[in-house]
Enzyme design. Structure first.
Site, PDB file in Angstrom:
ATOM      1  N   GLY A   4      -1.442  -8.867   8.375  1.00 39.40           N
ATOM      2  CA  GLY A   4      -1.878 -10.202   8.741  1.00 39.40           C
ATOM      3  C   GLY A   4      -1.176 -11.224   7.841  1.00 39.40           C
TER       4      GLY A   4
ATOM      5  N   TYR B  69     -10.740  -1.949   0.874  1.00 37.85           N
ATOM      6  CA  TYR B  69     -10.297  -1.065   1.946  1.00 37.85           C
ATOM      7  C   TYR B  69     -10.047   0.323   1.378  1.00 37.85           C
ATOM      8  CZ  TYR B  69      -9.360  -4.845   5.310  1.00 37.85           C
ATOM      9  OH  TYR B  69      -9.479  -5.890   6.188  1.00 37.85           O
TER      10      TYR B  69
ATOM     11  N   ARG C  51      -1.414   6.846  12.224  1.00 40.70           N
ATOM     12  CA  ARG C  51       0.001   6.950  11.855  1.00 40.70           C
ATOM     13  C   ARG C  51       0.274   8.029  10.814  1.00 40.70           C
ATOM     14  NH1 ARG C  51       0.456   0.585  10.938  1.00 40.70           N
ATOM     15  NH2 ARG C  51      -1.814   0.827  10.986  1.00 40.70           N
TER      16      ARG C  51
END
Ligand code: UD1
Ligand code: CA
Length: 454
Positions: free
Chosen positions: A137, A100, A15
């Protein structure tokens, strides 16, 4: 219990629409991954593993961090699969902290909480309540508030999509427990991926307490997937650094208009006007004042020095009570002693100026060694470059360089020498004497202006 950090950084970041792997995108002068590495390092882990994949060796090559253990995930089959690649190198008795590469602004204190809960034998997962949970999530808790499982946005029902507590992806757990659960992961889901998030349900089913730690601020846990989120993170980081500066006593004329892309350290009562950019490592002494629109990179600036508007300083060491600008440019390897004055449209490159020397207007001083109490007149330049090599100009203490002088290097002006305005100095000028090198003015008797022919 020893701590092993695993940073997941193998994803492509589609993206972003960029040729650069996502974790190498810049944020506040560092890559996203460097932010995560920096925060991880503050926990003093015994190892940091970075899982890379998309973009191949670009990521390890860009970082060159000797303390990092690089783990290749050749095919990106999901976050669970990514962690699986790192786990063989981690002993069972370690605590694993999963970070992350695209969640760069998480704070060390928050990570500590996760690690502490893992040390109690729990599975800690960092969550956040956000206004717009789409894409993340969602945390499913039971009636008692216990975390049961995580459902990915793409797999969630309409009702589940209404939940605004999201998974940040960051978690901590004992390596032994994780190893067992990861072996059971299946990719039966909308994205055909091995979801790390599925271990939450496994833990809950085995009666291992899942500690859903809610992050204090939303910006801390924002995942960066596109350019808008990258820009929002830049704003959040800017705000955070501005707040830290003010807490340490720095006066910012407008905290929304300062960019620190590196490390800025300040003495007491420093005042920074609007739109200044600080890059690399910048140290400001006590009571330093920085005018609007200054750009300062890798400089050390002494007490009570003032930098006026629109000045650009790089790689310089600057003394106390110095005045620079407005519109001045100080380039690398320059040293300005105490009380030096550099005025508007003056460029200094790889030059030393001694105490109380002044170049107040329109000058170029390159490869020059200038003593103390020297006055450099307006329009003076050092001709340091002969088209092939650079040469030095030396000016002794107390010299006076008349306006519009060209000093053709290599050349030396002795202490106390005076150079007449408009001179082109090609030979050494002796100490204490007047040297002048220009055509003498004459008045031509009887000269007439030309007339137009009729
Ligand atoms: C993930 C979480 C989601 C959470 C969100 C938070 C899963 C299944 N989902 O979703 O619950 O809300 O993060 O930002 O974990 N990566 C690899 N290898 C892979 C896939 C991903 O290393 O095979 C890395 C990526 O480089 C990235 C991180 O893992 O740093 C997250 O991957 P991403 O694809 O962005 O996950 P999300 O869909 O955002
Ligand atoms: Ca993501």
């Amino acid at each position: 219990m020893p701590l092993s950090v695993v940073i997941l950084a193998a994803g492509q970041g589609q993206r972003m629409h960029s040729d650069l792997p996502k974790v190498l995108q810049p944020l506040g002068g560092k890559t996203l991954l460097e932010h995560v590495l920096h925060t991880a390092a503050t926990l003093k882990p015994s190892a940091i593993h970075v899982v890379y994949g998309h973009g191949g060796d670009q990521v390890p090559a860009a970082l060159r961090q000797p303390q990092v253990q690089w783990v290749l995930q050749a095919e990106q089959l999901g976050t669970g699969h990514a962690l699986m690649q790192a786990l063989p190198a981690i002993p069972d008795d370690h605590t694993v902290l999963v970070l992350y590469g695209d969640v760069p602004l998480v704070r060390a204190g928050t990570l500590r909480k996760l690690v502490d809960s893992a040390l109690r034998g729990e599975l800690a997962v960092l969550t956040a309540r956000v206004a717009e949970p789409a894409g993340y999530g969602r945390m499913l808790r039971d009636a008692e508030g216990q975390v049961q499982r995580i459902v990915e946005h793409k797999d969630a029902s309409a009702e589940q999509r209404g939940i605004n507590e999201i998974n940040t992806g960051l978690m901590a757990c004992g390596a032994g427990l994780l190893r067992g659960w990861l072996a059971q992961l299946r990719n039966h889901n909308a994205q055909k991926e091995y979801y790390l998030t599925d271990v939450i349900a496994m833990a809950a089913a085995e009666g291992v307490l899942v500690d859903g730690v809610v992050a204090a601020e939303e910006s801390e846990v924002a995942g960066i997937n596109d350019r808008e989120q990258l820009a929002a993170a830049e704003t959040a980081l800017r705000q955070r650094l501005a707040e830290e500066l003010m807490q340490r006593g720095v006066m910012l004329r407008d905290p929304a208009r300062i960019d620190v892309r590196g490390e800025l350290s300040c003495g007491r009562d420093v005042c920074i006007d609007i739109n200044c950019v600080f890059e690399g490592e910048v140290k400001l002494g006590h009571r330093v004042r920085i005018g609007p629109n200054a750009v300062i990179r890798d400089c050390e600036i002494g007490d009570d020095t003032e930098v006026f508007a629109h000045s650009v300083l790089e790689g310089a060491s600057i003394g106390a009570r110095v005045r620079i600008g407005p519109f001045a440019r100080i380039r690398p390897q320059s040293q300005l002693a105490d009380e030096v004055h550099i005025g508007n449209f003056v460029e200094v490159k790889k030059s030393k100026l001694g105490r109380n020397s002044k170049a107040n207007h329109l000058a170029y001083l390159g490869d020059a060694e200038i003593g103390s109490e020297v006055n450099v007149g307006a329009g003076t330049i050092t001709c340091n470059y002969d088209g092939v090599n650079k040469h030095r100009t030396v000016i002794g203490d107390g010299a006076f360089i008349g306006s519009n002088t060209a000093l053709v290097a290599p050349v030396t002006v002795g202490p106390g020498a005076t150079i007449g305005a408009g001179s082109v100095i090609t030979r050494d000028a002796p100490a204490g004497q007047l040297s002048i090198a220009r055509a003498r003015q004459e008045t031509v008797p009887g000269w007439k202006r030309p007339r137009k022919k009729t």
